[in-house]
Design a protein around this motif. Sequence first.
Motif, PDB file in Angstrom:
ATOM      1  N   THR A 186       0.853  -1.181   0.000  1.00  0.00           N
ATOM      2  CA  THR A 186       0.000   0.000   0.000  1.00  0.00           C
ATOM      3  C   THR A 186       0.894   1.238   0.000  1.00  0.00           C
ATOM      4  OG1 THR A 186      -0.111   0.094   2.422  1.00  0.00           O
ATOM      5  CG2 THR A 186      -1.744  -1.278   1.301  1.00  0.00           C
ATOM      6  N   THR A 187       0.284   2.399  -0.021  1.00  0.00           N
ATOM      7  CA  THR A 187       1.074   3.632  -0.053  1.00  0.00           C
ATOM      8  C   THR A 187       1.850   3.850   1.240  1.00  0.00           C
ATOM      9  OG1 THR A 187      -0.869   4.855   0.717  1.00  0.00           O
ATOM     10  CG2 THR A 187      -0.492   4.746  -1.668  1.00  0.00           C
ATOM     11  N   GLN A 188       1.364   3.272   2.336  1.00  0.00           N
ATOM     12  CA  GLN A 188       2.015   3.484   3.629  1.00  0.00           C
ATOM     13  C   GLN A 188       2.581   2.211   4.251  1.00  0.00           C
ATOM     14  OE1 GLN A 188      -1.359   5.484   5.604  1.00  0.00           O
ATOM     15  NE2 GLN A 188      -0.093   7.337   5.650  1.00  0.00           N
ATOM     16  N   GLY A 189       2.415   1.098   3.581  1.00  0.00           N
ATOM     17  CA  GLY A 189       2.921  -0.142   4.160  1.00  0.00           C
ATOM     18  C   GLY A 189       2.499  -1.344   3.352  1.00  0.00           C
ATOM     19  N   VAL A 190       1.861  -2.301   4.010  1.00  0.00           N
ATOM     20  CA  VAL A 190       1.453  -3.536   3.353  1.00  0.00           C
ATOM     21  C   VAL A 190       0.201  -4.068   4.035  1.00  0.00           C
ATOM     22  CG1 VAL A 190       2.932  -4.927   4.853  1.00  0.00           C
ATOM     23  CG2 VAL A 190       2.236  -5.833   2.645  1.00  0.00           C
ATOM     24  N   CYS A 191      -0.659  -4.714   3.240  1.00  0.00           N
ATOM     25  CA  CYS A 191      -1.876  -5.326   3.765  1.00  0.00           C
ATOM     26  C   CYS A 191      -1.759  -6.837   3.591  1.00  0.00           C
ATOM     27  CB  CYS A 191      -3.104  -4.805   3.022  1.00  0.00           C
ATOM     28  SG  CYS A 191      -4.664  -5.486   3.655  1.00  0.00           S
ATOM     29  N   PHE A 192      -1.819  -7.565   4.697  1.00  0.00           N
ATOM     30  CA  PHE A 192      -1.698  -9.017   4.671  1.00  0.00           C
ATOM     31  C   PHE A 192      -3.072  -9.670   4.753  1.00  0.00           C
ATOM     32  CE2 PHE A 192       2.768  -9.711   4.788  1.00  0.00           C
ATOM     33  CZ  PHE A 192       3.310  -8.627   5.451  1.00  0.00           C
ATOM     34  N   CYS A 193      -3.203 -10.775   4.028  1.00  0.00           N
ATOM     35  CA  CYS A 193      -4.415 -11.588   4.078  1.00  0.00           C
ATOM     36  C   CYS A 193      -4.034 -12.966   4.604  1.00  0.00           C
ATOM     37  CB  CYS A 193      -5.047 -11.703   2.692  1.00  0.00           C
ATOM     38  SG  CYS A 193      -6.454 -12.843   2.623  1.00  0.00           S
ATOM     39  N   ILE A 194      -4.660 -13.375   5.706  1.00  0.00           N
ATOM     40  CA  ILE A 194      -4.385 -14.681   6.307  1.00  0.00           C
ATOM     41  C   ILE A 194      -5.580 -15.582   6.034  1.00  0.00           C
ATOM     42  CG2 ILE A 194      -3.870 -15.921   8.437  1.00  0.00           C
ATOM     43  CD1 ILE A 194      -2.697 -13.360   9.559  1.00  0.00           C
ATOM     44  N   SER A 195      -5.379 -16.568   5.170  1.00  0.00           N
ATOM     45  CA  SER A 195      -6.445 -17.514   4.827  1.00  0.00           C
ATOM     46  C   SER A 195      -6.351 -18.723   5.752  1.00  0.00           C
ATOM     47  CB  SER A 195      -6.314 -17.963   3.368  1.00  0.00           C
ATOM     48  OG  SER A 195      -6.416 -16.852   2.494  1.00  0.00           O
ATOM     49  N   THR A 196      -7.493 -19.130   6.287  1.00  0.00           N
ATOM     50  CA  THR A 196      -7.519 -20.257   7.220  1.00  0.00           C
ATOM     51  C   THR A 196      -8.192 -21.459   6.573  1.00  0.00           C
ATOM     52  OG1 THR A 196      -9.623 -19.526   8.171  1.00  0.00           O
ATOM     53  CG2 THR A 196      -7.599 -18.715   9.197  1.00  0.00           C
ATOM     54  N   ALA A 197      -7.847 -22.631   7.074  1.00  0.00           N
ATOM     55  CA  ALA A 197      -8.420 -23.874   6.562  1.00  0.00           C
ATOM     56  C   ALA A 197      -8.356 -24.924   7.654  1.00  0.00           C
ATOM     57  CB  ALA A 197      -7.666 -24.345   5.320  1.00  0.00           C
ATOM     58  N   TYR A 198      -9.201 -25.944   7.500  1.00  0.00           N
ATOM     59  CA  TYR A 198      -9.173 -27.064   8.439  1.00  0.00           C
ATOM     60  C   TYR A 198      -9.323 -28.362   7.656  1.00  0.00           C
ATOM     61  CZ  TYR A 198     -10.118 -30.112  12.373  1.00  0.00           C
ATOM     62  OH  TYR A 198     -10.055 -31.133  13.289  1.00  0.00           O
ATOM     63  N   GLU A 199      -8.334 -29.233   7.815  1.00  0.00           N
ATOM     64  CA  GLU A 199      -8.290 -30.516   7.122  1.00  0.00           C
ATOM     65  C   GLU A 199      -8.516 -30.362   5.622  1.00  0.00           C
ATOM     66  OE1 GLU A 199      -9.550 -33.618  10.675  1.00  0.00           O
ATOM     67  OE2 GLU A 199     -11.015 -33.136   9.125  1.00  0.00           O
ATOM     68  N   GLY A 200      -7.842 -29.368   5.040  1.00  0.00           N
ATOM     69  CA  GLY A 200      -7.891 -29.161   3.600  1.00  0.00           C
ATOM     70  C   GLY A 200      -9.080 -28.372   3.101  1.00  0.00           C
ATOM     71  N   THR A 201      -9.965 -27.965   3.995  1.00  0.00           N
ATOM     72  CA  THR A 201     -11.148 -27.200   3.596  1.00  0.00           C
ATOM     73  C   THR A 201     -10.955 -25.735   3.945  1.00  0.00           C
ATOM     74  OG1 THR A 201     -12.574 -29.115   3.974  1.00  0.00           O
ATOM     75  CG2 THR A 201     -13.637 -26.954   3.865  1.00  0.00           C
ATOM     76  N   TYR A 202     -11.119 -24.866   2.938  1.00  0.00           N
ATOM     77  CA  TYR A 202     -10.964 -23.430   3.172  1.00  0.00           C
ATOM     78  C   TYR A 202     -12.065 -22.944   4.106  1.00  0.00           C
ATOM     79  CZ  TYR A 202     -11.377 -18.437   2.381  1.00  0.00           C
ATOM     80  OH  TYR A 202     -11.488 -17.091   2.563  1.00  0.00           O
ATOM     81  N   MET A 203     -11.691 -22.074   5.044  1.00  0.00           N
ATOM     82  CA  MET A 203     -12.656 -21.569   6.014  1.00  0.00           C
ATOM     83  C   MET A 203     -12.891 -20.064   5.828  1.00  0.00           C
ATOM     84  SD  MET A 203     -13.261 -24.446   7.447  1.00  0.00           S
ATOM     85  CE  MET A 203     -14.296 -23.976   8.796  1.00  0.00           C
TER      86      MET A 203
END
Length: 320
Positions: free
Chosen positions: A150-167
């Motif tokens: 971003t213009t002032q830093g960074v935006c992180f996206c944390i994707s979660t899952a359980y036993e191979g299934t996206y949550m």
Amino acid sequence: MEGEHNSDEKESALRGRSPTTASQDGRGQTSEVPLAQQKVEEGKVYSGDGVLGYLEMMEAQAHELSLKQEEKEQQEKKLNRLKARVQELRARRDELRAKVELQEKRLLDKEGAVTDPAQPSAQAILEWKLKDVRAMMQFFYLTGISGKLTTQGVCFCISTAYEGTYMDSYYVEILTKPEVKIQHHSVPVFIPLEQIAMKYLQTDIRSFLSVLSDHLNAYVGRRHQADQLEEQFSDRIEGTLQRNSLCNLLVFNYKVSRNSKTFLFNVRLLYGDLCHSLPTEAIISCTSGTLPLLAEKAAAHSYAFRHMALYKAFDSLINA
């Protein structure tokens, strides 16, 4: 008579004299030296040579030891000088390190100011931070963590899952200018984000993202297990499954049939490690009986709940 007297004198003289041996003096004249005296003198000479040789050997050994001692003392002095030099260099290193850190702090506080060309500018430090962030995004790509600048830093996206299934996905926007801090996020309030940030954000952003990801994945895993238990086994659960927002405490009752009789078991699952989706403690009691077989079954159920996903453990227990 006179002849006999002379003969006796000669015999007497011969008896009183010791055996002699001839020797020449410095003038070439021969002189007689008693043989016993010569042997004594030879013994004295031989004994004197042995003592002198021994003394010379002792003197040589003493000299050698003296040289070794002197060499050892010189080595110790040299070692002490080197140790003192090492201490001096370490002190100098610490002093220079402190100066560099102070200079970097001043550069960050005075953005855009002209600085010594030998020292990194604020822009150079910012570019270094952005480069490090790009490297982190590449590093976390396969672990469910992505990000964009971003213009002032960074935006992180944390994707979660359980036993191979996206949550679910959660976002954390981090400012890198003028200091590293969290600006916006979608992390649930019951996740200890502030404590994690205080511990890692300023010093190790990789650990910050990794630990936060562990917390979020464990949370959605516990929540998913509780949801599946209610959906798949509502007919075997007595009443309502109770849970808190973090899903680290679950309480419910379920029925167990044995010998044409039905017993009601109460289970209390505690998740002491918030970075894992399995309980650390499973307390099970039977409210309708105290038979030894029921206690044995309760112990087996407790073990299953602590080592398997909740709905899988429940399925294996009721079909056993």
